[in-house]
Scaffold this motif. Structure first.
Motif, PDB file in Angstrom:
ATOM      1  N   ALA A 214       3.141   5.845  -2.950  1.00 40.46           N
ATOM      2  CA  ALA A 214       4.318   6.597  -3.404  1.00 40.46           C
ATOM      3  C   ALA A 214       4.349   6.675  -4.925  1.00 40.46           C
ATOM      4  O   ALA A 214       4.692   7.710  -5.505  1.00 40.46           O
ATOM      5  N   ALA A 215       3.981   5.597  -5.593  1.00 41.37           N
ATOM      6  CA  ALA A 215       3.942   5.600  -7.060  1.00 41.37           C
ATOM      7  C   ALA A 215       2.891   6.576  -7.580  1.00 41.37           C
ATOM      8  O   ALA A 215       3.108   7.278  -8.568  1.00 41.37           O
ATOM      9  N   ALA A 216       1.753   6.643  -6.905  1.00 39.44           N
ATOM     10  CA  ALA A 216       0.689   7.572  -7.320  1.00 39.44           C
ATOM     11  C   ALA A 216       1.145   9.014  -7.152  1.00 39.44           C
ATOM     12  O   ALA A 216       0.919   9.858  -8.032  1.00 39.44           O
ATOM     13  N   VAL A 217       1.802   9.320  -6.044  1.00 34.56           N
ATOM     14  CA  VAL A 217       2.312  10.678  -5.820  1.00 34.56           C
ATOM     15  C   VAL A 217       3.356  11.032  -6.873  1.00 34.56           C
ATOM     16  O   VAL A 217       3.361  12.141  -7.420  1.00 34.56           O
ATOM     17  N   ALA A 218       4.249  10.109  -7.192  1.00 38.78           N
ATOM     18  CA  ALA A 218       5.276  10.351  -8.201  1.00 38.78           C
ATOM     19  C   ALA A 218       4.652  10.578  -9.574  1.00 38.78           C
ATOM     20  O   ALA A 218       5.073  11.460 -10.327  1.00 38.78           O
ATOM     21  N   LEU A 219       3.620   9.802  -9.906  1.00 35.72           N
ATOM     22  CA  LEU A 219       2.943   9.954 -11.198  1.00 35.72           C
ATOM     23  C   LEU A 219       2.247  11.307 -11.290  1.00 35.72           C
ATOM     24  O   LEU A 219       2.347  11.997 -12.307  1.00 35.72           O
ATOM     25  N   ILE A 220       1.582  11.723 -10.232  1.00 37.61           N
ATOM     26  CA  ILE A 220       0.901  13.029 -10.222  1.00 37.61           C
ATOM     27  C   ILE A 220       1.933  14.153 -10.364  1.00 37.61           C
ATOM     28  O   ILE A 220       1.723  15.103 -11.120  1.00 37.61           O
TER      29      ILE A 220
ATOM     30  N   GLY B  25       0.823  -1.221   0.000  1.00 30.74           N
ATOM     31  CA  GLY B  25       0.000   0.000   0.000  1.00 30.74           C
ATOM     32  C   GLY B  25       0.849   1.261   0.000  1.00 30.74           C
ATOM     33  O   GLY B  25       0.554   2.225  -0.697  1.00 30.74           O
ATOM     34  N   LEU B  26       1.929   1.255   0.780  1.00 32.36           N
ATOM     35  CA  LEU B  26       2.829   2.403   0.809  1.00 32.36           C
ATOM     36  C   LEU B  26       3.508   2.598  -0.543  1.00 32.36           C
ATOM     37  O   LEU B  26       3.650   3.717  -1.028  1.00 32.36           O
TER      38      LEU B  26
END
Length: 127
Positions: free
Chosen positions: A18-24, A13-14
């Motif tokens: 983190a991947a979602a934040v990096a993509l955004i 989940g972490l």
């Protein structure tokens, strides 16, 4: 039965977060870059004046007189000498220094002023 039974713990989940934040962040950075390119191509023009052109001194005088242009100036002096070598007339003028400067121009009927980027380069090194 939760995700722990499948072999995925809290780390998954972490990592996904983190991947979602990096993509955004990446998409936002790319969007800003595309917007900058669009504005540069559609709303700017480039004017180059060589220092040997008579308009060069006029442009420097105009830019130095603007309050919104810059706070970095260089001083230019000119003088005339008498036949004996004494200085007869001495004039000082302020000119914008070399570098990138911005000023704002508001056309009649427009609400928002447009930025004008001015770049001045040195043709010879200075001490």
């Amino acid at each position: 039965m939760g995700l722990e039974g499948v072999g995925m713990g809290d780390g998954f989940g972490l990592g996904l977060g983190a991947a979602a934040v990096a993509l955004i962040g990446r998409l936002g950075n790319r969007g800003l870059s595309m917007m900058n390119t669009y504005i540069t191509r559609n709303y700017t023009a480039k004017l180059e004046i060589t220092n040997s052109d008579i308009a060069y001194e006029w442009m420097l005088g105009h830019l130095a007189s603007r309050k919104d242009f810059t706070a970095h100036y260089q001083i230019g002096t000119s003088f005339k000498k008498t036949q004996t070598g004494a200085i007869k007339k001495l004039d000082f003028n302020l000119q914008p220094t070399a570098g990138t400067h911005y000023l704002w121009e508001k056309k009649p009927g427009e609400w928002i002023p447009r930025p004008i980027k001015v770049e001045r380069t040195r043709s010879q090194p200075t001490a």
